[in-house]
Design an enzyme around this catalytic site. Sequence first.
Site, PDB file in Angstrom:
ATOM      1  N   ASN A  79       0.820  -1.214   0.000  1.00  0.00           N
ATOM      2  CA  ASN A  79       0.000   0.000   0.000  1.00  0.00           C
ATOM      3  C   ASN A  79       0.854   1.264   0.000  1.00  0.00           C
ATOM      4  OD1 ASN A  79       0.205   1.368   2.818  1.00  0.00           O
ATOM      5  ND2 ASN A  79       0.190  -0.827   3.199  1.00  0.00           N
ATOM      6  N   LYS A 117       0.974   0.267  17.055  1.00  0.00           N
ATOM      7  CA  LYS A 117       1.542   1.485  16.469  1.00  0.00           C
ATOM      8  C   LYS A 117       0.450   2.485  16.153  1.00  0.00           C
ATOM      9  CE  LYS A 117       3.353   1.875  12.162  1.00  0.00           C
ATOM     10  NZ  LYS A 117       4.280   1.486  11.105  1.00  0.00           N
ATOM     11  N   LYS A 157      -0.312   6.649  14.453  1.00  0.00           N
ATOM     12  CA  LYS A 157       0.195   7.759  13.655  1.00  0.00           C
ATOM     13  C   LYS A 157       0.337   9.007  14.529  1.00  0.00           C
ATOM     14  CE  LYS A 157       0.189   5.339   9.929  1.00  0.00           C
ATOM     15  NZ  LYS A 157       1.475   4.936   9.334  1.00  0.00           N
ATOM     16  N   ASP A 188       4.447   6.830  14.464  1.00  0.00           N
ATOM     17  CA  ASP A 188       4.871   6.940  13.072  1.00  0.00           C
ATOM     18  C   ASP A 188       4.488   8.309  12.514  1.00  0.00           C
ATOM     19  OD1 ASP A 188       5.411   6.663  10.390  1.00  0.00           O
ATOM     20  OD2 ASP A 188       4.099   4.941  10.060  1.00  0.00           O
ATOM     21  N   GLU A 221       9.036   6.530  14.308  1.00  0.00           N
ATOM     22  CA  GLU A 221       9.175   6.075  12.918  1.00  0.00           C
ATOM     23  C   GLU A 221       9.084   7.191  11.889  1.00  0.00           C
ATOM     24  OE1 GLU A 221       6.724   2.702  11.974  1.00  0.00           O
ATOM     25  OE2 GLU A 221       6.474   3.302   9.894  1.00  0.00           O
ATOM     26  N   GLU A 269      10.662   2.538   4.907  1.00  0.00           N
ATOM     27  CA  GLU A 269       9.587   2.011   4.056  1.00  0.00           C
ATOM     28  C   GLU A 269       9.485   2.754   2.733  1.00  0.00           C
ATOM     29  OE1 GLU A 269       6.324   3.236   6.876  1.00  0.00           O
ATOM     30  OE2 GLU A 269       5.357   3.848   5.020  1.00  0.00           O
ATOM     31  N   ASP A 294      10.359  -2.270   2.483  1.00  0.00           N
ATOM     32  CA  ASP A 294       9.221  -3.139   2.159  1.00  0.00           C
ATOM     33  C   ASP A 294       9.507  -3.844   0.838  1.00  0.00           C
ATOM     34  OD1 ASP A 294       6.813  -4.238   1.305  1.00  0.00           O
ATOM     35  OD2 ASP A 294       5.613  -2.542   1.988  1.00  0.00           O
ATOM     36  N   HIS A 345       7.883  -3.065   6.426  1.00  0.00           N
ATOM     37  CA  HIS A 345       6.583  -2.403   6.303  1.00  0.00           C
ATOM     38  C   HIS A 345       5.686  -3.261   5.417  1.00  0.00           C
ATOM     39  CE1 HIS A 345       4.089   0.152   3.547  1.00  0.00           C
ATOM     40  NE2 HIS A 345       3.807   0.826   4.647  1.00  0.00           N
ATOM     41  N   GLU A 397       5.364  -6.076   9.878  1.00  0.00           N
ATOM     42  CA  GLU A 397       4.164  -5.313  10.188  1.00  0.00           C
ATOM     43  C   GLU A 397       2.943  -6.184   9.902  1.00  0.00           C
ATOM     44  OE1 GLU A 397       3.924  -1.537   8.149  1.00  0.00           O
ATOM     45  OE2 GLU A 397       2.461  -0.760   9.567  1.00  0.00           O
TER      46      GLU A 397
HETATM   47 MG   LIG Z   1       5.276   4.012   8.433  1.00  0.00          MG
END
Ligand SMILES: [Mg+2]
Length: 389
Positions: A53, A180, A182, A211, A237, A263, A290, A320, A339
Site C-alpha cells: 500500500n 503502532k 500515527k 509513526d 518512525e 519504508e 518493504d 513495512h 508489520e
Molecule cells: Mg510508516
Amino acid sequence: MRIVDIRERSASIESDIANAYISFSKMTVSVVAVVTDRIVDGKPVVGFGFSSNGRYAQGGILRERLIPRIMEADPDSLLDADGLLDPIAVSKAALSNEKPGGHGDRAVAMGALDMAVWDATAKAAGLPLWNLLAERYSGGRADETVMVYPGGGYYYPGKGLDALQDEMRGYQDDGYSVVKMKIGGAPLKDDVERIEAVLKVVGGGHNLAVDANGRFDLETALAYSRAITPFDLFWYEEIGDPLDYALNATVSELYPGPIATGENLFSHQDLRNLLRYGGMRPDRDWIQLDPALSYGLTEYLTVLQVVDQMGWSRRRFIPHGGHQLALNMAAGLGLGGSESYPGVFHPFGGFADDCVIRDGRATLHDTPGLGVELKQVLHAHLRSILELD
Ligand SMILES: [Mg+2]
C-alpha cells in the site's frame, strides 16, 4: 516449467484513513498473476503477487516494460538447475534496459511481479515460501513464529481518544503486544494527549510505536523528540523526509530511544546510503524496507548482503506492509518481524485466515507458496480481478 501468461490489474484499497502525509481515499495497488504450464494436483501452478500500500498501482510499467521483456526472453534462461522458475533470472530479464538510480514506481511494479514469481516457484517446489527461503538461504533454519505488530492508529474523520483506545485494546485482545499509532497529523499537544491515552491501555511505552510518515522538518522533529522521550516508546518512525539522511542523523544524536525508517527507500543502494549517512544505530534502531515496494524479495536478498557487509543484524529488519510476503521472509530469512494490518487495506493486508497471533507473534502456514489461498477473501478477489477461470 514455462510462463504461459502474466496478467496484471489495478485494484482499489480506498478508505477514509489518513496519516500525517496522505489520505487513502483513492489508493490502488497492482495485482499480478504468473500462469505457468507446471501442473500440480491437476491444475496449472499460478503465482500471485501484489504491490504494497501507499504508492498506487503501476499497470503501465508492468504492461509496457516488465512483462513483455519476460515473455520475450528465452524460456530456458528463466529456469534454475532443477528446471523451476528462477526468480532472480526472471527479475534480471524484466529489469533489462533500465538505467540505474531513480528507484520509484518501477520498484513498486517489480515488487508485485517478483512476489508472483516467487509464489509460483515455491508452489512448483511444493514448499511454503518461508521454508524454501530457509532451505536456500538460511541453512534450513526457519523461525516457527514471527514478531508482528499492527500498523494502526490512523486519523479518521471524527475519531476521538476513546475510539483510539478501543482500537488499541482490540489489537491486544487479538494477541498483539506492540501496537503502532500515527502522529504528525495533529498539533504536538494533541498528539501527546493521543499518546498518553494509548499508553493507558497498552501497558507502557515498550508496547507503543509512533509513526510520523516523513512529515517533520528538523525543528518539529526535535520538538516531538523532546516531548516523547519520557514515554520510552518502542520506536519513533519515519521522522523526516525519507531521503533526508542528515535530519535523521541529527535526531538520532539527540533522541535516545529507538528510531525506525526505510519504508520509502526502494533499493539496496538507498538502504546502504541510509546506513552510511542516516545515523542509524545498530544496537537499537529498526529498518523497514518493504520488499513489495522495492523490486521484491529478489532485491531484498541483495539488501541482506549489504546488511551483512555493514555489520548489521538481520533481526533489526522489520518490513513495512503487513503482507504475507514479509511474514514468509521474516521466518525464512531470520528477520526481526513483520508489520501486520488486521484492520486496514483489506483484502491485501493481513495474513492467512487461520494464522494465530499470540504474545505478539504470528504462526506460519504449511501449504506451498506464499499462502494467498489461505486468505479466502484475498484469493477470491485476485482470481476475480485477474479473470482466472
Ligand atoms: Mg510508516
